[in-house]
Design an enzyme around this catalytic site. Structure first.
Site, PDB file in Angstrom:
ATOM      1  N   GLU A  90      61.532 120.776   8.733  1.00  0.00           N
ATOM      2  CA  GLU A  90      61.804 121.775   6.941  1.00  0.00           C
ATOM      3  C   GLU A  90      61.790 123.018   7.485  1.00  0.00           C
ATOM      4  O   GLU A  90      61.183 123.826   7.803  1.00  0.00           O
ATOM      5  CB  GLU A  90      59.381 121.830   6.761  1.00  0.00           C
ATOM      6  CG  GLU A  90      59.916 120.155   6.741  1.00  0.00           C
ATOM      7  CD  GLU A  90      58.461 119.082   6.072  1.00  0.00           C
ATOM      8  OE1 GLU A  90      58.127 118.508   6.263  1.00  0.00           O
ATOM      9  OE2 GLU A  90      57.436 120.299   7.207  1.00  0.00           O
ATOM     10  N   GLN A 134      56.228 121.388  12.615  1.00  0.00           N
ATOM     11  CA  GLN A 134      55.646 122.328  12.561  1.00  0.00           C
ATOM     12  C   GLN A 134      54.139 122.648  12.489  1.00  0.00           C
ATOM     13  O   GLN A 134      53.790 123.525  13.389  1.00  0.00           O
ATOM     14  CB  GLN A 134      55.922 123.735  11.209  1.00  0.00           C
ATOM     15  CG  GLN A 134      56.841 123.812  11.318  1.00  0.00           C
ATOM     16  CD  GLN A 134      57.468 124.688   9.671  1.00  0.00           C
ATOM     17  OE1 GLN A 134      56.464 125.121   8.875  1.00  0.00           O
ATOM     18  NE2 GLN A 134      58.706 125.053   9.205  1.00  0.00           N
ATOM     19  N   PHE A 149      51.308 112.069  13.126  1.00  0.00           N
ATOM     20  CA  PHE A 149      50.274 110.843  12.587  1.00  0.00           C
ATOM     21  C   PHE A 149      50.668 110.119  11.169  1.00  0.00           C
ATOM     22  O   PHE A 149      50.665 108.533  11.424  1.00  0.00           O
ATOM     23  CB  PHE A 149      48.716 111.792  11.883  1.00  0.00           C
ATOM     24  CG  PHE A 149      48.343 112.038  12.925  1.00  0.00           C
ATOM     25  CD1 PHE A 149      48.184 111.374  14.306  1.00  0.00           C
ATOM     26  CD2 PHE A 149      47.140 113.079  12.502  1.00  0.00           C
ATOM     27  CE1 PHE A 149      48.053 112.036  15.412  1.00  0.00           C
ATOM     28  CE2 PHE A 149      46.524 113.482  13.725  1.00  0.00           C
ATOM     29  CZ  PHE A 149      46.492 112.943  14.923  1.00  0.00           C
ATOM     30  N   HIS A 169      45.697 120.782  11.169  1.00  0.00           N
ATOM     31  CA  HIS A 169      46.606 121.893  11.885  1.00  0.00           C
ATOM     32  C   HIS A 169      46.315 121.789  13.186  1.00  0.00           C
ATOM     33  O   HIS A 169      47.100 122.256  13.751  1.00  0.00           O
ATOM     34  CB  HIS A 169      47.022 122.973  11.210  1.00  0.00           C
ATOM     35  CG  HIS A 169      47.244 122.795   9.371  1.00  0.00           C
ATOM     36  ND1 HIS A 169      46.125 122.223   8.545  1.00  0.00           N
ATOM     37  CD2 HIS A 169      48.108 122.922   8.816  1.00  0.00           C
ATOM     38  CE1 HIS A 169      46.534 122.404   7.386  1.00  0.00           C
ATOM     39  NE2 HIS A 169      47.837 122.538   7.717  1.00  0.00           N
ATOM     40  N   LEU A 171      60.718 117.844   2.108  1.00  0.00           N
ATOM     41  CA  LEU A 171      59.506 117.450   2.437  1.00  0.00           C
ATOM     42  C   LEU A 171      59.042 115.982   2.511  1.00  0.00           C
ATOM     43  O   LEU A 171      57.935 115.911   1.351  1.00  0.00           O
ATOM     44  CB  LEU A 171      57.927 118.390   2.217  1.00  0.00           C
ATOM     45  CG  LEU A 171      58.940 120.139   1.365  1.00  0.00           C
ATOM     46  CD1 LEU A 171      57.618 120.468   0.330  1.00  0.00           C
ATOM     47  CD2 LEU A 171      58.465 120.257   2.749  1.00  0.00           C
ATOM     48  N   SER A 172      58.980 115.579   3.536  1.00  0.00           N
ATOM     49  CA  SER A 172      59.167 113.890   3.346  1.00  0.00           C
ATOM     50  C   SER A 172      59.318 113.850   5.235  1.00  0.00           C
ATOM     51  O   SER A 172      60.733 112.993   5.230  1.00  0.00           O
ATOM     52  CB  SER A 172      59.736 113.053   2.842  1.00  0.00           C
ATOM     53  OG  SER A 172      59.630 111.785   2.964  1.00  0.00           O
ATOM     54  N   GLU A 173      58.004 113.235   5.789  1.00  0.00           N
ATOM     55  CA  GLU A 173      58.334 113.854   7.290  1.00  0.00           C
ATOM     56  C   GLU A 173      58.966 112.127   8.126  1.00  0.00           C
ATOM     57  O   GLU A 173      59.496 111.475   8.273  1.00  0.00           O
ATOM     58  CB  GLU A 173      56.812 113.882   7.990  1.00  0.00           C
ATOM     59  CG  GLU A 173      57.073 115.459   8.381  1.00  0.00           C
ATOM     60  CD  GLU A 173      56.303 115.980   6.560  1.00  0.00           C
ATOM     61  OE1 GLU A 173      56.715 116.965   6.480  1.00  0.00           O
ATOM     62  OE2 GLU A 173      55.669 114.623   6.003  1.00  0.00           O
TER      63      GLU A 173
END
Length: 324
Positions: free
Chosen positions: A29, A80, A86, A128, A56-58
């Site tokens: 991203e 990032q 997870f 984070h 934005l879709s891991e």
């Protein structure tokens, strides 16, 4: 001699591997604008076909990387934020990691997962600030946590060239570390081989990632009282247990400094592995985050939860006093 920062060492490793091997490409991203400052300049040099911004879709782009690896490419995925791992534990552990094993080696999945800024950053708070490297070591995925710019370069290069998935955690606390480096001497660092950063006689301190620098600082402060050996494992799986056993056999005492949660963390595993092999002069100690810790937003509370130099100093005094 030029100075190289940890962050720029990662950039140089990516650039060198992109130039060396046409099957290497980057995805993540906002990597084209270098949101993490690690991919700066790579889009201009290597073009949009090899530096890919993702939605934005891991789960989606991590699965995409697995498919690309199975097809013969060597993707490097940047996350990032460490907690994003997870979300993609399924894609990394159940897919990329297991496909080569479950097919008897008929396929390979050479994916590198890079986390530039793992652990605490000021004000980034609970979602984070994790350091989940123990989870990947537990399931048997190659897991690297470099402490220095030279190792950041060398371990990332080795990860990209490795034929199995590798997770590289680049701790936020190390990103601005600099060292004098002869660029011509930069080279791959073997996965699974630790290094003694400072020799000592009285106690071995195992420090993970950025905490190596804290351990070295404490060892220097205590030099007139205790001779501290600092061991940097560099990779947590495979772990250089032979190298650590050699150190602890000489010193007879062990302290582990680890910026992750205490329960089920890598510190407990290191201690268990050592005490199965080496009789110690004093009970070992671990300096970690508390059990079940979630880092708060408030800076003072954030620092209070993290393992620090004062706690390490106390642990060293404890084991040397108990063993005297």
């Amino acid at each position: 001699m030029p100075r190289l920062s940890y962050r720029k060492a990662l950039t140089r490793a990516l650039a060198d591997e992109l130039a060396r091997d046409e099957t290497v490409f980057l995805l993540g991203e906002d990597i084209r604008v270098a949101a993490s400052n690690v991919t700066a300049g790579l889009l201009k040099r290597f073009g949009p076909e090899r530096v890919l911004d993702t939605p934005l879709s891991e789960q989606a782009f991590t699965s995409f990387a697995t498919g690309a690896a199975l097809a013969g490419m060597r993707p490097v995925v940047e996350f990032q934020i460490p907690s994003l791992l997870f979300l993609v534990f399924e894609q990394i552990v159940n897919h990329a990691h297991k496909f080569p094993l479950m097919t008897g080696g008929q396929c390979a999945a050479p994916v590198t997962y890079l986390v530039p800024g793992s652990g605490s950053r000021t004000g980034w708070a609970g979602q984070h600030s994790d350091h989940p490297y123990s989870l990947f070591a537990h399931v048997g995925i190659v897991t690297a946590v470099p402490a220095t710019p030279t190792d950041a370069y060398g371990l990332l290069v080795s990860a990209i060239r490795h034929d199995d998935p590798v997770v590289v955690f680049a701790p936020a606390g190390a990103l601005d570390v600099r060292e004098d480096v002869d660029f011509a001497s930069l080279a791959p660092v073997p996965l699974g081989r630790g290094v003694v950063r400072r020799a000592g006689d009285d106690v071995t301190v195992v420090a993970v990632g950025h905490l190596v620098h804290d351990a070295l600082a404490v060892a220097g402060e205590l030099a007139d009282q205790v001779s501290v050996e600092v061991f940097d494992p560099r990779t947590l799986y495979p772990f250089d247990l032979d190298g650590l056993v050699d150190s602890v056999t000489r010193t007879g005492r062990l302290v582990v400094l680890d910026d992750s949660n205490r329960s089920c963390g890598i510190a407990g595993e290191i201690i268990a592995s050592v005490v199965e092999r080496v009789p110690l002069a004093a009970p070992p100690r671990r300096v970690t985050r508390p059990d079940g810790a979630v880092l708060p937003f408030a800076p003072a509370l954030d620092r209070a939860v993290q393992p620090g130099r004062a706690a390490l100093t106390a642990a060293i005094h404890h084991v040397t006093k108990d063993g005297s």
